[in-house]
Scaffold this active site. Structure first.
Site, short mmCIF file in Angstrom:
data_model
loop_
_atom_site.label_atom_id
_atom_site.label_comp_id
_atom_site.label_asym_id
_atom_site.label_seq_id
_atom_site.Cartn_x
_atom_site.Cartn_y
_atom_site.Cartn_z
N SER A 37 0.85 -1.19 0.00
CA SER A 37 0.00 0.00 0.00
C SER A 37 0.89 1.24 0.00
CB SER A 37 -0.88 -0.02 1.24
OG SER A 37 -1.21 1.30 1.61
N HIS A 61 -1.04 -1.17 -4.53
CA HIS A 61 -2.32 -0.82 -3.90
C HIS A 61 -2.31 0.70 -3.67
CE1 HIS A 61 -5.84 -1.73 -1.32
NE2 HIS A 61 -5.41 -0.74 -0.58
N ASP A 96 -4.02 3.83 -2.39
CA ASP A 96 -5.05 4.24 -1.44
C ASP A 96 -5.52 5.67 -1.67
OD1 ASP A 96 -5.71 2.12 0.42
OD2 ASP A 96 -3.61 2.21 1.04
N MET A 105 -8.10 8.58 -0.45
CA MET A 105 -8.98 9.00 0.66
C MET A 105 -9.44 10.43 0.44
SD MET A 105 -6.90 7.49 3.89
CE MET A 105 -6.35 5.79 3.93
N HIS A 149 -7.85 1.73 -4.56
CA HIS A 149 -8.79 1.48 -3.46
C HIS A 149 -9.40 2.83 -3.10
CE1 HIS A 149 -9.26 0.34 1.10
NE2 HIS A 149 -10.43 0.49 0.50
N MET A 186 -11.51 5.14 -1.12
CA MET A 186 -12.21 5.37 0.15
C MET A 186 -12.81 6.76 0.08
SD MET A 186 -9.24 3.66 2.49
CE MET A 186 -8.04 3.86 1.17
N MET A 225 -11.61 -5.22 4.62
CA MET A 225 -10.82 -4.34 5.49
C MET A 225 -10.67 -4.99 6.86
SD MET A 225 -9.95 -1.68 3.72
CE MET A 225 -9.06 -1.01 5.11
N GLY A 270 -8.62 4.60 6.81
CA GLY A 270 -8.25 5.97 7.11
C GLY A 270 -6.77 6.13 7.40
N PHE A 271 -6.21 5.14 8.06
CA PHE A 271 -4.81 5.27 8.46
C PHE A 271 -4.07 3.94 8.35
CE2 PHE A 271 -7.40 8.37 10.63
CZ PHE A 271 -6.74 9.55 10.33
N GLY A 272 -2.78 4.04 8.08
CA GLY A 272 -1.94 2.85 8.08
C GLY A 272 -1.48 2.55 9.51
N GLY A 273 -0.86 1.42 9.69
CA GLY A 273 -0.25 1.09 10.97
C GLY A 273 -1.20 0.71 12.08
N ASP A 276 -6.84 -6.20 3.81
CA ASP A 276 -6.13 -4.92 3.88
C ASP A 276 -6.23 -4.34 5.29
OD1 ASP A 276 -5.02 -2.42 3.39
OD2 ASP A 276 -6.69 -1.70 2.15
N GLY A 277 -5.08 -4.17 5.94
CA GLY A 277 -5.04 -3.52 7.25
C GLY A 277 -4.38 -4.40 8.30
N GLY A 278 -3.26 -3.93 8.81
CA GLY A 278 -2.58 -4.65 9.89
C GLY A 278 -1.98 -5.98 9.47
N GLY A 292 1.06 -2.21 4.10
CA GLY A 292 1.72 -0.91 3.99
C GLY A 292 2.93 -0.83 4.89
C1 DX5 Z 1 -6.19 1.79 5.36
C2 DX5 Z 1 -5.71 1.51 3.95
C3 DX5 Z 1 -4.69 0.43 3.92
C4 DX5 Z 1 -3.49 0.77 4.74
C5 DX5 Z 1 -2.81 -0.47 5.19
O1 DX5 Z 1 -7.17 2.74 5.34
O2 DX5 Z 1 -6.77 1.13 3.12
O3 DX5 Z 1 -4.34 0.08 2.60
O4 DX5 Z 1 -2.59 1.56 4.08
O5 DX5 Z 1 -1.74 -0.11 5.99
P1 DX5 Z 1 -1.10 -1.10 7.04
O6 DX5 Z 1 -0.60 -2.28 6.26
O7 DX5 Z 1 -0.02 -0.30 7.64
O8 DX5 Z 1 -2.19 -1.47 7.98
ZN ZN Z 2 -6.24 0.19 1.14
#
Ligand code: DX5
Ligand code: ZN
Length: 207
Positions: free
Chosen positions: A8, A32, A34, A36, A63, A65, A134, A139-142, A168-170, A190
């Site tokens: 991502s 990927h 992202d 937003m 993706h 959002m 999801m 909204g946020f990575g990490g 996708d996510g974590g 990501g």
């Molecule tokens: C979250 C995004 C993801 C995100 C994943 O809103 O859609 O693609 O970047 O990031 P990680 O892998 O750090 O959870």
């Molecule tokens: Zn994503």
């Protein structure tokens, strides 16, 4: 099914996106991207004009959002996306959006927030090329992987054994195993990839 990996861009350095993508390009299966809008999610990233500037030859999966995906489909196709997913939570008319994505020559996917049930897409599953589950609130990575979403993956896999299921996510070396075991075959990561000292090794540990 073959496991595919998409980093991502959210965790990459937006000041040197091309460089960061090149650093992992030969080990991954696609990008990927992202998007937003600051409305559907409380964060703002990048859009089609930035995608257009990327030099990568890898397939780009957008993706979205955003609350109005239907208005952006053509721009993303023109900018080079070959796959596009939107959130089921933003529309009562998903079939129209799916058709528009396909008419623009892209594969069509639907994304589901962690608290959206399988039943929200059950009736339109046959129209989709892929589903994006999801495993964090977008909204946020990490953020931390929400394990409860695996039940949804199992239901989709059972209903459509052939469909591509993204998670996708974590995602990291451990949570990837849980998602794959449930039936996901595309892993989006990501921070785990871009934050790794050895990015090649991080990608390999997800397969
Ligand atoms: C979250 C995004 C993801 C995100 C994943 O809103 O859609 O693609 O970047 O990031 P990680 O892998 O750090 O959870
Ligand atoms: Zn994503």
């Amino acid at each position: 099914m073959k496991i595919k990996i998409q980093p991502s861009i959210l965790a990459a350095d937006f000041g040197k996106l091309d460089e960061d993508i090149v650093s992992v390009e030969e080990h991954i299966d696609g990008i990927h991207f992202d998007v937003m809008d600051g409305h559907f999610v409380p964060n703002l990233t990048v859009g089609a004009p930035v995608l257009k500037c990327l030099k990568t030859k890898l397939p780009v999966d957008a993706h979205l959002m955003v609350t109005n995906p239907e208005d952006l489909i053509e721009d993303f196709a023109k900018a080079g996306a070959v796959m596009l997913s939107f959130h089921i939570e933003v529309t009562d008319n998903p079939l129209e959006i799916i058709q528009k994505i396909k008419d623009n020559g892209m594969k069509a996917g639907i994304a589901l927030n962690p608290d959206t049930e399988f039943e929200a897409i059950e009736n339109i599953l046959n129209e989709l090329d892929y589903v994006l589950i999801m495993s964090v609130f977008p909204g946020f990575g990490g953020q931390k992987f929400i394990p409860e979403v695996v039940g949804k993956i199992r239901k989709i896999r059972e209903a459509r054994p052939d469909i591509d299921i993204q998670i996708d996510g974590g995602i990291n070396g451990e949570t990837a195993k849980i998602a794959k075991e449930a039936g996901a075959n595309w892993l989006v990561a990501g921070s785990y990839i871009f934050g790794a000292e050895d990015r090649k090794k991080a990608v390999a540990s997800l397969r």
